[in-house]
Design a protein around this motif. Structure first.
Motif, short mmCIF file in Angstrom:
data_model
loop_
_atom_site.label_atom_id
_atom_site.label_comp_id
_atom_site.label_asym_id
_atom_site.label_seq_id
_atom_site.Cartn_x
_atom_site.Cartn_y
_atom_site.Cartn_z
N MET A 74 0.81 -1.22 0.00
CA MET A 74 0.00 0.00 0.00
C MET A 74 0.83 1.26 0.00
N PHE A 75 2.14 1.14 0.35
CA PHE A 75 2.95 2.35 0.35
C PHE A 75 3.36 2.77 -1.06
N GLN A 76 3.10 1.89 -2.07
CA GLN A 76 3.46 2.23 -3.43
C GLN A 76 2.48 3.24 -4.02
N ARG A 77 2.96 3.99 -5.01
CA ARG A 77 2.10 4.92 -5.72
C ARG A 77 1.09 4.16 -6.57
N LEU A 78 0.09 4.88 -7.03
CA LEU A 78 -0.85 4.31 -7.99
C LEU A 78 -0.15 4.10 -9.32
N TYR A 79 -0.80 3.37 -10.21
CA TYR A 79 -0.25 3.16 -11.54
C TYR A 79 -0.29 4.49 -12.30
N VAL A 80 0.86 4.95 -12.80
CA VAL A 80 0.93 6.28 -13.42
C VAL A 80 1.60 6.26 -14.80
N TRP A 81 2.05 5.10 -15.28
CA TRP A 81 2.72 5.10 -16.60
C TRP A 81 1.73 5.53 -17.69
N GLY A 82 2.30 6.12 -18.75
CA GLY A 82 1.49 6.60 -19.86
C GLY A 82 2.10 6.22 -21.20
N GLU A 83 1.44 6.68 -22.27
CA GLU A 83 1.88 6.31 -23.62
C GLU A 83 3.30 6.77 -23.90
N ASN A 84 3.58 8.01 -23.54
CA ASN A 84 4.93 8.53 -23.77
C ASN A 84 5.57 8.90 -22.43
N PRO A 85 6.74 8.32 -22.15
CA PRO A 85 7.50 7.46 -23.05
C PRO A 85 7.33 5.97 -22.79
N GLN A 86 6.59 5.56 -21.75
CA GLN A 86 6.70 4.17 -21.29
C GLN A 86 6.06 3.16 -22.24
N TRP A 87 4.75 3.30 -22.54
CA TRP A 87 4.08 2.27 -23.35
C TRP A 87 4.67 2.21 -24.76
N SER A 88 4.85 3.37 -25.35
CA SER A 88 5.32 3.41 -26.74
C SER A 88 6.73 2.83 -26.86
N THR A 89 7.59 3.12 -25.89
CA THR A 89 8.95 2.58 -25.93
C THR A 89 8.94 1.07 -25.79
N LEU A 90 8.15 0.56 -24.84
CA LEU A 90 8.05 -0.89 -24.66
C LEU A 90 7.52 -1.55 -25.93
N TRP A 91 6.49 -0.97 -26.53
CA TRP A 91 5.92 -1.58 -27.72
C TRP A 91 6.91 -1.59 -28.89
N GLU A 92 7.66 -0.53 -29.08
CA GLU A 92 8.66 -0.49 -30.15
C GLU A 92 9.71 -1.57 -29.95
N PHE B 129 -6.00 0.50 5.71
CA PHE B 129 -6.24 1.40 4.58
C PHE B 129 -7.71 1.82 4.55
N ALA B 130 -8.59 0.86 4.72
CA ALA B 130 -10.03 1.17 4.67
C ALA B 130 -10.45 2.07 5.82
N ASP B 131 -9.90 1.83 7.01
CA ASP B 131 -10.32 2.59 8.19
C ASP B 131 -9.67 3.97 8.27
N PHE B 132 -8.47 4.11 7.70
CA PHE B 132 -7.74 5.36 7.89
C PHE B 132 -7.20 5.95 6.58
N TRP B 133 -6.22 5.26 5.99
CA TRP B 133 -5.46 5.92 4.92
C TRP B 133 -6.28 6.18 3.67
N ILE C 183 -0.74 -10.50 -10.41
CA ILE C 183 -0.41 -9.21 -9.80
C ILE C 183 -1.62 -8.76 -8.99
N TRP C 184 -1.37 -8.29 -7.76
CA TRP C 184 -2.44 -7.73 -6.94
C TRP C 184 -2.04 -6.30 -6.61
N PRO C 185 -2.61 -5.32 -7.33
CA PRO C 185 -2.15 -3.93 -7.20
C PRO C 185 -2.50 -3.32 -5.85
N THR C 186 -2.06 -2.07 -5.69
CA THR C 186 -2.42 -1.31 -4.50
C THR C 186 -3.93 -1.05 -4.49
N VAL C 187 -4.47 -0.75 -3.33
CA VAL C 187 -5.92 -0.78 -3.10
C VAL C 187 -6.72 -0.01 -4.16
#
Length: 638
Positions: free
Chosen positions: A22-40, A272-276, A136-140
């Motif tokens: 739960m201490f990790q950030r939410l998923y934030v990758w986007g098309e540029n540069p992450q998805w497009s670079t991986l796909w190429e 997380f549900a009760d507080f964060w 994979i079981w992501p953050t809440v």
């Protein structure tokens, strides 16, 4: 700590699940540069395979995991993802898109192969099949969308579940979750690349699909680093995230809390549900400026919380470091993470009430005073008085009134506030150990003990002089002046007055307008185009008139010339003469404006007289003790 290269096949083709803490950030990758670079990179490897050429493995970076002891024999092997959750999640969305595309093409073997990398088999023997089936079981806050994507089964189902919506009068659709956008991005790219197969391609479209899957399986690797017992996952997380986009102080706090919760075997989902979860909102993540720097509201609340708890001024850049040191002190501040979050939530609730966007409209609310006089540095002291001092309602009211008097008097006579951040923390620290009944007196004594332009508490004489002679409009901003005038208005109302509130949105009005030259004669003559002639008058044969102009300009901006009107009356009165002003003021229900009933003239003498009356009222509203008198319980605090 052990490091091993792992292909995507080796990573996902076993009965295990990667849990994003739960201490990790939410998923934030986007098309540029992450998805497009991986796909190429994937397309490059797939085309090399189609051409029968060899290629070297492509490394996607490090994946750092920490094993967790199973809670039962039925639990699927669980690995905490300390670093690498963004790329792991992206690979799962890519594989999900490939599986669904293969299903739409009736490529059964490819569909089954892809599904092995996405879902764990044998759900019927799992401890918690609803979550353990996923690799994979992501953050809440990402879980619901992620699970929907994996279980939807087709692009059409995903788009029906998460359609593009466009609000009225907006040109662009509302943003969707980046998880949804990643799935749709890869699905579209897979379809376009497969459909681009030349007629002579062996195996046609499905052959290209096999090459694509083989490239993903075998040609991409991560370096999996498995932490051993004794490795400090928290320290490693901080080190890895010291590069790139900085973590906020509250990001670091979240990591600290939930890593400790994991070690203490507390129910992280319940925490997380009760507080964060309440802090994962636009309000707490929104940014505000303080002293030239930008902070999230949660960062500010955390800093104030720690300042009150430690009794020391906390550097904004070292909040997390100081917090870690404090929470690990002996004896421990809290018996559990749950107790810690319970107390922190008390503080954030109080902080919201003090924050400008949540403070009440009443002018006697301390939150509004701190906001409109721009004295957020007093928040730690106010939080201490509310939450730590153990005050009765009467004691709290007296203490808050003391703080208001100190702030408002100093601002009104023009004293500087550059030492407030240190001063109010020192004051709060001086009250520790004082019996609650002695806090109001001890607080007053401490504030009375200060001196000089940075800490003195202005006397009645100083306040009266400023009320009669100073141009306070300009020294104070309209919101602060509005508070002063609203409080004076309320003081003019007796017990028989039905309403004890002041209408919101009132505006500060100059009785004699700042542009007075046209309709307000001076020494029996009209001074036209004052702003053009003023320098000339000072330099030439009109010294008496120039001095009169200077005196009037000060009087115009003094408290005696100010009142309150609503948004309709203020423009109507505008720069008119006094007769027109009085006609408009008759529409006002404010007691402040009854002062002008029956008057036929308004000049500097009348302004000074009213300033004296208002100054006397301010002295009563925000009293200052005449002398420093200490009881036995407060000796030595000054």
């Amino acid at each position: 700590m052990q490091a091993n290269p792992r292909t995507i096949d080796a990573l996902f083709n076993s009965q295990c699940r990667y849990v994003v803490p739960m201490f990790q950030r939410l998923y934030v990758w986007g098309e540029n540069p992450q998805w497009s670079t991986l796909w190429e990179d994937i397309v490059e490897k797939a085309e090399l395979r189609l051409a029968g050429k060899k290629s070297n493995p492509h490394y996607l970076g490090a994946l750092i995991v920490e094993g967790v002891k199973p809670s039962s024999a039925r639990e699927v092997t669980r690995l905490l993802v300390i670093d690498g959750q963004q790329r792991l999640t992206t690979l799962q969305l890519l594989l999900c898109a490939f599986r669904d595309f293969a299903r739409s093409e009736a490529w059964n073997s490819l569909e089954r192969k892809a599904n092995r990398y996405i879902e764990n088999p044998d759900a019927d023997v799992m401890e918690k099949p609803d979550e353990e089936i996923f690799k994979i079981w992501p953050t809440v806050l990402n879980r619901e969308v992620f699970a929907d994507l994996i279980t939807a089964g087709s692009r059409q189902a995903v788009e029906e579940k998460y359609p593009l919506t466009k609000l009225k009068y907006k040109r662009k659709p509302e943003p969707r979750s980046p998880l949804v956008e990643a799935y749709l991005y890869f699905y579209s790219r897979i379809g376009a690349w497969v459909s681009a197969a030349p007629p002579e391609t062996e195996g046609g479209r499905e052959g290209r699909g096999f090459s694509l899957m083989q490239a993903i399986q075998q040609d991409f690797c991560v370096v999996e680093i498995a932490l051993s017992e004794g490795d400090d996952s928290q320290e490693i997380f901080y080190s890895l995230n010291s590069q790139g986009r900085p973590l906020s102080q509250s990001d670091l706090l979240r990591s600290l809390i939930f890593m400790r919760a994991e070690k203490e075997q507390e129910d992280r989902d319940a925490l997380f549900a009760d507080f964060w979860g309440a802090f994962e909102t636009a309000y707490w993540s929104s940014e505000v400026k303080r002293a030239g720097r930008t902070y999230t509201r949660l960062d500010l609340a955390l800093r104030h919380f720690l300042t009150v708890k430690t009794g020391e001024l906390v550097d904004a850049r070292r909040v997390n470091e100081d917090y870690r040191r404090w929470i690990a002190s002996d004896p421990a501040p809290y018996p559990s993470v749950r107790a810690e979050l319970t107390d922190f939530t008390r503080y954030t609730t109080a902080f919201q009430k003090l924050d400008g966007s949540f403070s009440a409209a009443r002018s006697d609310e301390i939150g509004r005073v701190l906001q409109d006089f721009e004295v957020s540095t007093a928040i730690p002291l106010v939080l201490y008085l509310h939450l730590e001092a153990g005050l009765s309602p009467a004691e709290l009211k007296a203490s808050i009134n003391t703080v208001q008097s100190f702030i408002i008097r100093r601002a009104f006579i023009g004293e500087e506030n550059r030492e407030y951040n240190k001063l109010f923390v020192e004051v709060a620290a001086s009250l520790r150990g004082v019996d609650s009944s002695g806090v109001p007196a001890a607080l007053a004594a401490k504030l009375l003990s200060g001196g000089g332009s940075t800490r003195s508490w202005p006397t009645d004489e100083q306040l009266m002089e400023a009320a009669v002679t100073d141009a306070v409009y300009g020294r104070l901003k309209p919101p602060a002046l509005r508070i002063i005038l609203e409080r004076i208005e309320l003081s003019l109302r007796g017990k028989k007055t039905e309403d004890d509130a002041v209408q919101a949105g009132l505006q500060v009005e100059h009785v004699m307008p700042r542009s007075w030259s046209t309709n307000w004669p001076l020494q029996g003559q009209t001074v036209q185009n004052l702003h053009m002639h003023y320098p000339y008058l000072i330099a030439t044969e009109e010294p008496k008139l120039s001095e009169a102009i200077r005196t009037r300009n000060i009087a115009v901006n003094s408290i005696g010339n100010l009142t309150l009107l609503n948004e309709y009356l203020n423009p109507a009165a505008s720069n008119g003469d006094f007769g027109l002003k009085c006609e408009e003021y008759r529409h006002s229900v404010l007691r402040l404006n009854r002062h002008f009933d029956g008057r036929t003239a308004w000049d500097e003498e009348a302004i000074r007289a009213r300033g004296k009356v208002l100054g006397e009222t301010m002295c009563k509203l925000w009293p200052r003790p005449k002398a420093l008198v200490l009881s036995d319980s407060t000796q030595g605090l000054a």
